[in-house]
Design a protein around this motif. Structure first.
Motif, PDB file in Angstrom:
ATOM      1  N   ASP A   1     -16.484 -11.890  -5.814  1.00  0.00           N
ATOM      2  CA  ASP A   1     -16.935 -10.723  -6.572  1.00  0.00           C
ATOM      3  C   ASP A   1     -15.877 -10.214  -7.553  1.00  0.00           C
ATOM      4  O   ASP A   1     -16.038  -9.148  -8.150  1.00  0.00           O
ATOM      5  CB  ASP A   1     -17.376  -9.601  -5.637  1.00  0.00           C
ATOM      6  N   GLY A   2     -14.792 -10.954  -7.705  1.00  0.00           N
ATOM      7  CA  GLY A   2     -13.810 -10.623  -8.729  1.00  0.00           C
ATOM      8  C   GLY A   2     -12.606  -9.825  -8.275  1.00  0.00           C
ATOM      9  O   GLY A   2     -11.723  -9.534  -9.089  1.00  0.00           O
ATOM     10  N   GLU A   3     -12.523  -9.468  -6.995  1.00  0.00           N
ATOM     11  CA  GLU A   3     -11.362  -8.713  -6.523  1.00  0.00           C
ATOM     12  C   GLU A   3     -10.138  -9.626  -6.491  1.00  0.00           C
ATOM     13  O   GLU A   3     -10.201 -10.762  -6.024  1.00  0.00           O
ATOM     14  CB  GLU A   3     -11.596  -8.145  -5.131  1.00  0.00           C
TER      15      GLU A   3
ATOM     16  N   ARG B   1     -12.888   3.080  -5.382  1.00  0.00           N
ATOM     17  CA  ARG B   1     -14.319   3.139  -5.043  1.00  0.00           C
ATOM     18  C   ARG B   1     -14.587   2.541  -3.663  1.00  0.00           C
ATOM     19  O   ARG B   1     -15.431   3.043  -2.914  1.00  0.00           O
ATOM     20  CB  ARG B   1     -15.139   2.407  -6.106  1.00  0.00           C
ATOM     21  N   ARG B   2     -13.855   1.475  -3.320  1.00  0.00           N
ATOM     22  CA  ARG B   2     -14.056   0.851  -2.018  1.00  0.00           C
ATOM     23  C   ARG B   2     -13.709   1.814  -0.885  1.00  0.00           C
ATOM     24  O   ARG B   2     -14.409   1.872   0.141  1.00  0.00           O
ATOM     25  CB  ARG B   2     -13.201  -0.419  -1.919  1.00  0.00           C
ATOM     26  N   LEU B   3     -12.643   2.588  -1.061  1.00  0.00           N
ATOM     27  CA  LEU B   3     -12.252   3.541  -0.020  1.00  0.00           C
ATOM     28  C   LEU B   3     -13.222   4.714   0.047  1.00  0.00           C
ATOM     29  O   LEU B   3     -13.547   5.198   1.137  1.00  0.00           O
ATOM     30  CB  LEU B   3     -10.828   4.032  -0.279  1.00  0.00           C
ATOM     31  N   LEU B   4     -13.683   5.184  -1.105  1.00  0.00           N
ATOM     32  CA  LEU B   4     -14.641   6.289  -1.101  1.00  0.00           C
ATOM     33  C   LEU B   4     -15.960   5.860  -0.462  1.00  0.00           C
ATOM     34  O   LEU B   4     -16.679   6.681   0.115  1.00  0.00           O
ATOM     35  CB  LEU B   4     -14.882   6.790  -2.525  1.00  0.00           C
ATOM     36  N   ALA B   5     -16.272   4.576  -0.569  1.00  0.00           N
ATOM     37  CA  ALA B   5     -17.502   4.066   0.031  1.00  0.00           C
ATOM     38  C   ALA B   5     -17.452   4.081   1.557  1.00  0.00           C
ATOM     39  O   ALA B   5     -18.475   3.902   2.218  1.00  0.00           O
ATOM     40  CB  ALA B   5     -17.770   2.638  -0.463  1.00  0.00           C
ATOM     41  N   GLN B   6     -16.267   4.289   2.132  1.00  0.00           N
ATOM     42  CA  GLN B   6     -16.130   4.372   3.589  1.00  0.00           C
ATOM     43  C   GLN B   6     -16.513   5.747   4.122  1.00  0.00           C
ATOM     44  O   GLN B   6     -16.740   5.922   5.321  1.00  0.00           O
ATOM     45  CB  GLN B   6     -14.688   4.050   4.005  1.00  0.00           C
TER      46      GLN B   6
ATOM     47  N   HIS C   1      -8.017   0.455   4.289  1.00  0.00           N
ATOM     48  CA  HIS C   1      -6.692   0.797   3.765  1.00  0.00           C
ATOM     49  C   HIS C   1      -5.659   0.229   4.712  1.00  0.00           C
ATOM     50  O   HIS C   1      -5.558   0.640   5.869  1.00  0.00           O
ATOM     51  CB  HIS C   1      -6.510   2.309   3.654  1.00  0.00           C
ATOM     52  N   ARG C   2      -4.880  -0.728   4.240  1.00  0.00           N
ATOM     53  CA  ARG C   2      -3.881  -1.396   5.079  1.00  0.00           C
ATOM     54  C   ARG C   2      -2.622  -0.539   5.088  1.00  0.00           C
ATOM     55  O   ARG C   2      -1.667  -0.787   4.344  1.00  0.00           O
ATOM     56  CB  ARG C   2      -3.630  -2.800   4.561  1.00  0.00           C
ATOM     57  N   TRP C   3      -2.608   0.437   5.959  1.00  0.00           N
ATOM     58  CA  TRP C   3      -1.553   1.449   5.946  1.00  0.00           C
ATOM     59  C   TRP C   3      -0.184   0.869   6.292  1.00  0.00           C
ATOM     60  O   TRP C   3       0.845   1.394   5.849  1.00  0.00           O
ATOM     61  CB  TRP C   3      -1.902   2.579   6.913  1.00  0.00           C
TER      62      TRP C   3
ATOM     63  N   ALA D   1      -3.004  -3.130  -2.066  1.00  0.00           N
ATOM     64  CA  ALA D   1      -4.177  -2.250  -2.143  1.00  0.00           C
ATOM     65  C   ALA D   1      -5.492  -2.996  -1.965  1.00  0.00           C
ATOM     66  O   ALA D   1      -6.557  -2.390  -2.033  1.00  0.00           O
ATOM     67  CB  ALA D   1      -4.193  -1.517  -3.488  1.00  0.00           C
ATOM     68  N   SER D   2      -5.448  -4.293  -1.735  1.00  0.00           N
ATOM     69  CA  SER D   2      -6.683  -5.067  -1.646  1.00  0.00           C
ATOM     70  C   SER D   2      -7.454  -4.754  -0.372  1.00  0.00           C
ATOM     71  O   SER D   2      -6.934  -4.147   0.565  1.00  0.00           O
ATOM     72  CB  SER D   2      -6.369  -6.567  -1.705  1.00  0.00           C
ATOM     73  N   SER D   3      -8.702  -5.189  -0.349  1.00  0.00           N
ATOM     74  CA  SER D   3      -9.560  -4.954   0.805  1.00  0.00           C
ATOM     75  C   SER D   3      -9.111  -5.796   1.996  1.00  0.00           C
ATOM     76  O   SER D   3      -8.325  -6.740   1.849  1.00  0.00           O
ATOM     77  CB  SER D   3     -11.012  -5.301   0.458  1.00  0.00           C
ATOM     78  N   LEU D   4      -9.645  -5.475   3.151  1.00  0.00           N
ATOM     79  CA  LEU D   4      -9.309  -6.235   4.352  1.00  0.00           C
ATOM     80  C   LEU D   4      -9.759  -7.686   4.217  1.00  0.00           C
ATOM     81  O   LEU D   4      -9.046  -8.610   4.608  1.00  0.00           O
ATOM     82  CB  LEU D   4      -9.965  -5.585   5.574  1.00  0.00           C
ATOM     83  N   SER D   5     -10.944  -7.892   3.655  1.00  0.00           N
ATOM     84  CA  SER D   5     -11.442  -9.260   3.497  1.00  0.00           C
ATOM     85  C   SER D   5     -10.580 -10.045   2.511  1.00  0.00           C
ATOM     86  O   SER D   5     -10.333 -11.237   2.704  1.00  0.00           O
ATOM     87  CB  SER D   5     -12.902  -9.243   3.020  1.00  0.00           C
ATOM     88  N   ALA D   6     -10.103  -9.388   1.449  1.00  0.00           N
ATOM     89  CA  ALA D   6      -9.230 -10.063   0.490  1.00  0.00           C
ATOM     90  C   ALA D   6      -7.898 -10.416   1.143  1.00  0.00           C
ATOM     91  O   ALA D   6      -7.338 -11.486   0.900  1.00  0.00           O
ATOM     92  CB  ALA D   6      -9.003  -9.179  -0.729  1.00  0.00           C
ATOM     93  N   TYR D   7      -7.398  -9.521   1.981  1.00  0.00           N
ATOM     94  CA  TYR D   7      -6.145  -9.793   2.686  1.00  0.00           C
ATOM     95  C   TYR D   7      -6.302 -11.005   3.601  1.00  0.00           C
ATOM     96  O   TYR D   7      -5.418 -11.877   3.668  1.00  0.00           O
ATOM     97  CB  TYR D   7      -5.733  -8.578   3.503  1.00  0.00           C
ATOM     98  N   GLN D   8      -7.426 -11.079   4.281  1.00  0.00           N
ATOM     99  CA  GLN D   8      -7.667 -12.219   5.166  1.00  0.00           C
ATOM    100  C   GLN D   8      -7.794 -13.516   4.371  1.00  0.00           C
ATOM    101  O   GLN D   8      -7.324 -14.567   4.796  1.00  0.00           O
ATOM    102  CB  GLN D   8      -8.926 -11.952   5.997  1.00  0.00           C
ATOM    103  N   ALA D   9      -8.429 -13.429   3.181  1.00  0.00           N
ATOM    104  CA  ALA D   9      -8.524 -14.602   2.315  1.00  0.00           C
ATOM    105  C   ALA D   9      -7.138 -15.007   1.826  1.00  0.00           C
ATOM    106  O   ALA D   9      -6.874 -16.190   1.592  1.00  0.00           O
ATOM    107  CB  ALA D   9      -9.443 -14.309   1.129  1.00  0.00           C
TER     108      ALA D   9
END
Length: 267
Positions: free
Chosen positions: A21-23, A106-111, A178-180, A42-50
């Motif tokens: 999806d372009g992240e 936007r990803r964090l606000l969507a939570q 959020h990968r704190w 700042a990437s998503s959890l799924s992006a971090y796993q990728a």
């Protein structure tokens, strides 16, 4: 997950890895100092796993004995990889990796769960009734036991304060997105109003950080970060509530579950 050396000043070539999806996941680089992989904090959890898979690819290419430029060229042909690009140094690439995008916000606000009125009411009530006494942090432990062993001291928080902290989780402000650990809490007092996405970041760092390092909550309370988080989130939700009230009919984002379909970017 980075094998970069931030002190290098030599030019490098790199390829940008992205999700379908372009992240942006991160960057595979090669240059005078070798090759490496740099995550986006700042990437998503799924992006971090990728990114773990990309790290493996970089490591495997390096083990094959390929020259740095050949490693990058090879990886640039992988699905999701961008063209080979130049950067003045690994440090410059690391700085690029720290860029926070509007999509990250936007990803964090969507939570958040703006349609759960009870959870938001609990957040408001919990913070509204906090007194100065409730905010005082006591101390436990530190005593010498009968066996001659000193117990490690630890902060003691009041029940009303814990109620307020737990209310942050209730509205969805504490999220694995959020990968704190990779984004430590700022130990300084917030300057100005917090962007709601930054409030989610701070709430996650405070709540999860306290579990790993006792005293994180005390610091957030002392510098005013905890109150800034609550104010930002409550203001955000109030503006979303007003927008929904002015819309014709119920918004599809309120048909159940987390609010995923409508996330207006707060200014």
């Amino acid at each position: 997950m980075s094998s970069a050396s931030s002190g290098t000043r030599h030019p490098v070539h790199y390829t940008t890895a992205t999700t379908p999806d372009g992240e942006v996941i991160g960057y595979a680089w090669g240059g005078f100092d070798g090759v490496g992989w740099i995550d986006r904090p700042a990437s998503s959890l799924s992006a971090y796993q990728a990114g773990r898979e990309w790290y493996r690819k970089v490591d495997e290419a390096q083990r094959e004995g390929l020259a740095p430029h050949a490693v990058v060229a090879s990886l640039s042909r992988e699905p999701g990889a961008g063209p080979v690009t130049g950067a003045p140094s690994v440090a410059a690439l690391e700085e690029l990796s720290r860029t926070v995008t509007a999509a990250d916000d936007r990803r964090l606000l969507a939570q958040l769960h703006p349609c759960d009125s009870q959870a938001w009411q609990e957040l408001s009530d919990a913070f509204d009734v906090l007194t100065d006494e409730d905010r005082k942090v006591g101390s436990g432990g530190g005593q010498l036991s009968r066996e001659g062993v000193y117990h490690v001291s630890f902060p003691v928080y009041t029940k009303p304060l814990w109620r307020a902290v737990h209310a942050l989780s209730g509205v969805g402000a504490v999220t694995p997105e959020h990968r704190w650990v990779d984004n430590p809490m700022d130990p300084h007092a917030p300057v100005g109003a917090l962007h709601p996405a930054d409030a989610v970041r701070a709430a996650t760092a405070i709540v999860r950080g306290e579990r790993m390092c006792e005293g994180t909550l005390a610091t957030a309370l002392k510098i005013g970060l905890l109150d800034a988080v609550a104010l930002s989130l409550r203001t955000w939700n109030a503006s979303r509530r007003d927008e929904r009230a002015g819309a014709a009919g119920p918004h599809p984002g309120c048909t159940g579950g987390p609010f995923m379909l409508y996330v207006a970017e707060a200014k």
